[in-house]
Design an enzyme around this catalytic site. Sequence first.
Site, PDB file in Angstrom:
ATOM      1  N   MET A 160      38.181  44.856  38.497  1.00  0.00           N
ATOM      2  CA  MET A 160      39.292  44.015  38.331  1.00  0.00           C
ATOM      3  C   MET A 160      40.125  43.851  39.575  1.00  0.00           C
ATOM      4  O   MET A 160      41.496  43.944  39.821  1.00  0.00           O
ATOM      5  CB  MET A 160      40.350  44.618  37.367  1.00  0.00           C
ATOM      6  CG  MET A 160      39.410  44.733  35.941  1.00  0.00           C
ATOM      7  SD  MET A 160      38.787  43.356  35.293  1.00  0.00           S
ATOM      8  CE  MET A 160      40.308  42.300  34.809  1.00  0.00           C
ATOM      9  N   ARG A 161      39.418  43.212  40.698  1.00  0.00           N
ATOM     10  CA  ARG A 161      40.069  43.297  42.011  1.00  0.00           C
ATOM     11  C   ARG A 161      39.404  42.002  42.812  1.00  0.00           C
ATOM     12  O   ARG A 161      38.146  41.884  42.518  1.00  0.00           O
ATOM     13  CB  ARG A 161      40.049  44.562  42.755  1.00  0.00           C
ATOM     14  CG  ARG A 161      40.583  45.937  42.347  1.00  0.00           C
ATOM     15  CD  ARG A 161      42.151  45.916  41.943  1.00  0.00           C
ATOM     16  NE  ARG A 161      42.838  45.514  43.373  1.00  0.00           N
ATOM     17  CZ  ARG A 161      44.079  45.113  43.012  1.00  0.00           C
ATOM     18  NH1 ARG A 161      44.817  45.267  41.934  1.00  0.00           N
ATOM     19  NH2 ARG A 161      44.707  45.097  44.238  1.00  0.00           N
TER      20      ARG A 161
ATOM     21  N   ASN B  15      28.414  39.527  40.211  1.00  0.00           N
ATOM     22  CA  ASN B  15      29.799  39.607  39.305  1.00  0.00           C
ATOM     23  C   ASN B  15      28.874  39.357  37.805  1.00  0.00           C
ATOM     24  O   ASN B  15      28.105  38.325  37.810  1.00  0.00           O
ATOM     25  CB  ASN B  15      30.704  39.034  39.518  1.00  0.00           C
ATOM     26  CG  ASN B  15      31.782  39.240  38.706  1.00  0.00           C
ATOM     27  OD1 ASN B  15      32.349  40.236  38.338  1.00  0.00           O
ATOM     28  ND2 ASN B  15      32.562  38.177  38.272  1.00  0.00           N
TER      29      ASN B  15
ATOM     30  N   GLY C 104      33.154  50.939  31.279  1.00  0.00           N
ATOM     31  CA  GLY C 104      31.989  51.180  32.109  1.00  0.00           C
ATOM     32  C   GLY C 104      30.998  50.704  31.195  1.00  0.00           C
ATOM     33  O   GLY C 104      29.787  51.390  31.356  1.00  0.00           O
TER      34      GLY C 104
ATOM     35  N   HIS D  29      30.522  37.581  34.340  1.00  0.00           N
ATOM     36  CA  HIS D  29      31.772  36.874  33.788  1.00  0.00           C
ATOM     37  C   HIS D  29      31.584  36.264  32.187  1.00  0.00           C
ATOM     38  O   HIS D  29      30.586  35.678  32.107  1.00  0.00           O
ATOM     39  CB  HIS D  29      32.154  35.574  34.537  1.00  0.00           C
ATOM     40  CG  HIS D  29      33.447  35.069  34.193  1.00  0.00           C
ATOM     41  ND1 HIS D  29      34.685  35.566  34.397  1.00  0.00           N
ATOM     42  CD2 HIS D  29      33.749  33.868  33.610  1.00  0.00           C
ATOM     43  CE1 HIS D  29      35.690  34.880  33.998  1.00  0.00           C
ATOM     44  NE2 HIS D  29      34.906  33.775  33.518  1.00  0.00           N
TER      45      HIS D  29
END
Length: 220
Positions: free
Chosen positions: A109-110, A126, A31, A128
């Site tokens: 992580m889905r 998101n 987190g 990355h």
Amino acid sequence: MNLPSLLWPNPDAIPAPPQPGILGILASGNGSNFEAIAQAIEAGELPAHIAVVITNNPEAYVRQRAQRRGIPCVLLNHREYPSREALDAAIVQVLQQHQVEWVIMAGWMRLVTQVLLSAYPERVLNLHPSLLPSFKGLRAVEQALACGVKITGCTVHRVTLEMDSGPIVAQAAVPVLPEDTVESLHRRIQVQEHRLYPLAIRLCLAEGSRLPKFSEKRHN
């Protein structure tokens, strides 16, 4: 030589959003990016409110981070759902209960499904750890080192069904040093992640009036 990292777009060129955004954070682990977003909000750098944190991992440290800040944290353990679509339907239900406008994946992580994307069109972000479109998927830092690139970084993008392939919102470039290991390079990328994500959210909030409204449909 440790060259300075570069952010795109220029933070000074990001306008103020017309109104604060209501965020829902999806996080599976430590987190730290949630923490960076919360700190940016507290510092007045990001006009937003975190309405809820959702995690799929009972052991995720993000739960403690949210508790310390008095932010509701909901556990939706993916192992208890028969499909990704069922999990996403439950996520959408929680997000809508908290009147969330923007979905922020911070170490989620889905893989997401059309259930979530349809409920929040163009409003799922998101982060990355590479300069997309290079080094998609898992172990992006390891991929960069294995390929011998001189520059890598991190990217905030809008989420689509194809992994790490949605439209790019913002990027930060990080030089790869000759002595770098996976751990040292990851640490320097993470410093830029914590700068970049709040800036990218601010940019999206400023552009939000041009986007489709999120769905009000409830998923049972």
